[in-house]
Write an enzyme that holds these catalytic residues in place. Structure first.
Site, PDB file in Angstrom:
ATOM      1  N   ASP A  27       3.856 -14.217  12.585  1.00 41.25           N
ATOM      2  CA  ASP A  27       2.646 -14.553  12.237  1.00 41.25           C
ATOM      3  C   ASP A  27       1.655 -13.723  12.347  1.00 41.25           C
ATOM      4  O   ASP A  27       1.038 -13.376  13.406  1.00 41.25           O
ATOM      5  CB  ASP A  27       2.229 -15.863  12.808  1.00 41.25           C
ATOM      6  CG  ASP A  27       0.675 -16.450  12.508  1.00 41.25           C
ATOM      7  OD1 ASP A  27       0.011 -15.723  11.552  1.00 41.25           O
ATOM      8  OD2 ASP A  27       0.416 -17.699  12.875  1.00 41.25           O
TER       9      ASP A  27
ATOM     10  N   HIS B 237      -3.438  10.545  -0.504  1.00 40.63           N
ATOM     11  CA  HIS B 237      -3.201   9.603  -1.289  1.00 40.63           C
ATOM     12  C   HIS B 237      -3.245  10.058  -2.891  1.00 40.63           C
ATOM     13  O   HIS B 237      -2.848   9.093  -3.681  1.00 40.63           O
ATOM     14  CB  HIS B 237      -4.430   8.681  -1.070  1.00 40.63           C
ATOM     15  CG  HIS B 237      -4.534   7.848   0.189  1.00 40.63           C
ATOM     16  ND1 HIS B 237      -5.402   6.948   0.397  1.00 40.63           N
ATOM     17  CD2 HIS B 237      -3.970   8.028   1.386  1.00 40.63           C
ATOM     18  CE1 HIS B 237      -5.288   6.475   1.513  1.00 40.63           C
ATOM     19  NE2 HIS B 237      -4.237   7.085   2.202  1.00 40.63           N
TER      20      HIS B 237
ATOM     21  N   LYS C  46      -8.154  -1.360  11.277  1.00 38.70           N
ATOM     22  CA  LYS C  46      -7.172  -1.534   9.975  1.00 38.70           C
ATOM     23  C   LYS C  46      -6.194  -0.584   9.657  1.00 38.70           C
ATOM     24  O   LYS C  46      -4.935  -1.226   9.357  1.00 38.70           O
ATOM     25  CB  LYS C  46      -8.296  -1.539   8.841  1.00 38.70           C
ATOM     26  CG  LYS C  46      -7.676  -2.064   7.531  1.00 38.70           C
ATOM     27  CD  LYS C  46      -7.018  -1.155   6.677  1.00 38.70           C
ATOM     28  CE  LYS C  46      -6.550  -1.628   5.259  1.00 38.70           C
ATOM     29  NZ  LYS C  46      -5.899  -0.566   4.480  1.00 38.70           N
TER      30      LYS C  46
ATOM     31  N   GLU D  13       0.978  -1.134   0.143  1.00 38.73           N
ATOM     32  CA  GLU D  13       0.193   0.011   0.020  1.00 38.73           C
ATOM     33  C   GLU D  13       0.930   1.184  -0.163  1.00 38.73           C
ATOM     34  O   GLU D  13       1.543   1.388   0.964  1.00 38.73           O
ATOM     35  CB  GLU D  13      -0.973  -0.132   1.332  1.00 38.73           C
ATOM     36  CG  GLU D  13      -2.134   0.814   1.171  1.00 38.73           C
ATOM     37  CD  GLU D  13      -3.123   0.825   2.131  1.00 38.73           C
ATOM     38  OE1 GLU D  13      -3.715   1.696   2.231  1.00 38.73           O
ATOM     39  OE2 GLU D  13      -3.189  -0.267   2.891  1.00 38.73           O
TER      40      GLU D  13
END
Length: 424
Positions: free
Chosen positions: A279, A378, A263, A81
């Site tokens: 992990d 962005h 998130k 990202e």
């Protein structure tokens, strides 16, 4: 050694590697490996997984100079990202000016559980098991003596009655796994305990398995940011601080917002977990369970104000049972490089860095959301991705990016159209 990171992102790939080498952050051997693009070999991949037909690459980046507990770290990130690395670097620059992150490990024990069913008298079975606690801990340690030699081992046993569609008696084993994450260790110990627990409870064992809800491996990171670092305009800085706190409250109250809030935190945490060979699925599972610990799914971070000192305060606590040894950590050359860049940290130190990066990522996202808006930051990165997808060559990318931003239309069709004009 103080490193001047100014302009690092503008350097070429070979120049960045040379700077890392000259700053003693990269050994000559690992620099050569990077220059040769050495990555996980198919031969090793074939031993790590099934049905292997190749390996899969992602961008390997760094976030320079992250200060945690007064120590500066060069933090490796593996993410596709575009905005994540830029946001983390931006956030850490601001947070460093106010002293960086303060972090601590509450405890570092992993939890495994044996579920027993068809127990005729759960109350009596509880007492029988607890009366044999010392002997059961010894059995667990005998099943994995190497961890005891390294200073770890089984530390505690507790028993709970769990009822649902079926009544269970659940035995929880708490283990100090030292530098390992400890899944195999816990599972081996639990298998050794199962027959003894069946005998003591006169019930049947359903399973013995590690839990990823690592509530005995909590790590807290916090930071304090002076208002004037948010904006040179005093009123605007105070307004931004107020809005970041309100955004934090929103994530505590609304699970739809909390999911996106968290998130964003894991944009940074996962990038570092992947880079260090940990992990990330296990850590995410435990963290999302922790976010729901009071029955409502909430944002994992909390931001408050110290109006007297004119500071914004961020804090986050997460289960963070990561490892620096075991698994595939020593097999993947990029993972070896990550640990070298970080200065070979112990598991407790790495856990504190990881939680700090999650908090940094969260700060960057909230500041953008309540300020100019997340999309503005962005735009350039999105335009660059579109330029590459449209087939632009390296020298054409900057002009194509400028064209997309000027047009304020961000889609592949427009990118191809502008590229065609540039080439004609």
């Amino acid at each position: 050694m103080k490193i001047n990171w100014s302009g690092f992102s503008k350097k070429t790939y070979p120049e960045r590697l040379k700077m890392l080498r000259d700053s003693d952050l990269l050994s000559h051997e690992l620099q050569e490996n990077l220059e040769k693009n050495e990555t996980l070999s198919v031969a090793i991949a074939d031993q790590l997984s099934e049905n292997v037909i190749g390996t899969f690459s992602l961008p390997f980046s760094i976030v320079p100079e992250v200060i945690v507990n007064n120590q500066a770290y060069t933090v490796p990130y593996v993410t596709e990202e575009p905005s994540v690395v830029a946001a983390a670097s931006f956030a850490c620059k601001i947070i460093n000016r106010s002293g960086g992150f303060s972090a601590h490990v509450h405890q570092r024990l992993m939890i495994g559980q044996v579920a027993l069913y068809q127990v005729p008298d759960r109350e009596q079975a509880c007492q029988e098991i607890l009366n044999q606690k010392d002997q059961l801990l010894e059995i667990a340690n005998q099943a994995y003596p190497s961890i005891v030699k390294r200073g770890g081992g089984a530390r505690e046993i507790r028993v709970e009655k769990v009822s649902g569609q079926t009544d269970f008696l659940v035995v929880y084993l708490h283990v100090d796994t030292q530098e390992a994450m400890g899944a195999n260790m816990l599972n081996t110990m639990l298998e050794a305990l199962k027959p003894h627990l069946e005998s003591l409870s006169r019930g049947q064992s359903l399973m013995g398995i590690l839990s990823n809800y690592a509530t005995e491996s909590l790590v807290t990171s916090s930071c304090r940011i002076a208002f004037h670092y948010l904006s040179p305009n005093k009123d605007e800085a105070r307004e931004l601080a107020d809005k970041i706190v309100l955004a934090s409250h929103f994530a505590q109250a609304d699970p739809y917002r909390a999911a996106t809030h968290n998130k964003g935190i894991f944009n940074g945490i996962d990038a570092l977990l992947i880079a260090t060979g940990n992990d990330w699925r296990a850590i995410e599972a435990g963290a999302h369970a922790y976010a729901s610990r009071d029955g409502l799914y909430r944002g994992l971070s909390l931001w408050t104000l110290d109006s007297e000192k004119e500071e914004l305060i961020g804090e986050m606590t997460l289960p963070m049972p990561i490892a620096t040894k075991g698994g595939s950590i020593g097999l993947n050359p990029r993972v070896v490089l990550s640990h070298e860049l970080l200065g070979q940290p112990f598991a407790k130190d790495l856990a504190q860095i990881i939680v700090s990066m999650g908090l940094a990522q969260n700060f960057a996202a909230l500041k953008a959301l309540v300020g100019a808006g997340i999309q503005q930051g962005h735009m350039k990165l999105q335009a660059k991705s579109l330029a590459l997808l449209a087939g632009a060559k390296e020298a054409e990318v900057p002009k194509l990016v400028d064209g997309l931003i000027a047009e304020k239309t961000f889609n592949l069709e427009k990118a191809k159209s502008i590229l065609k004009e540039l080439r004609s």
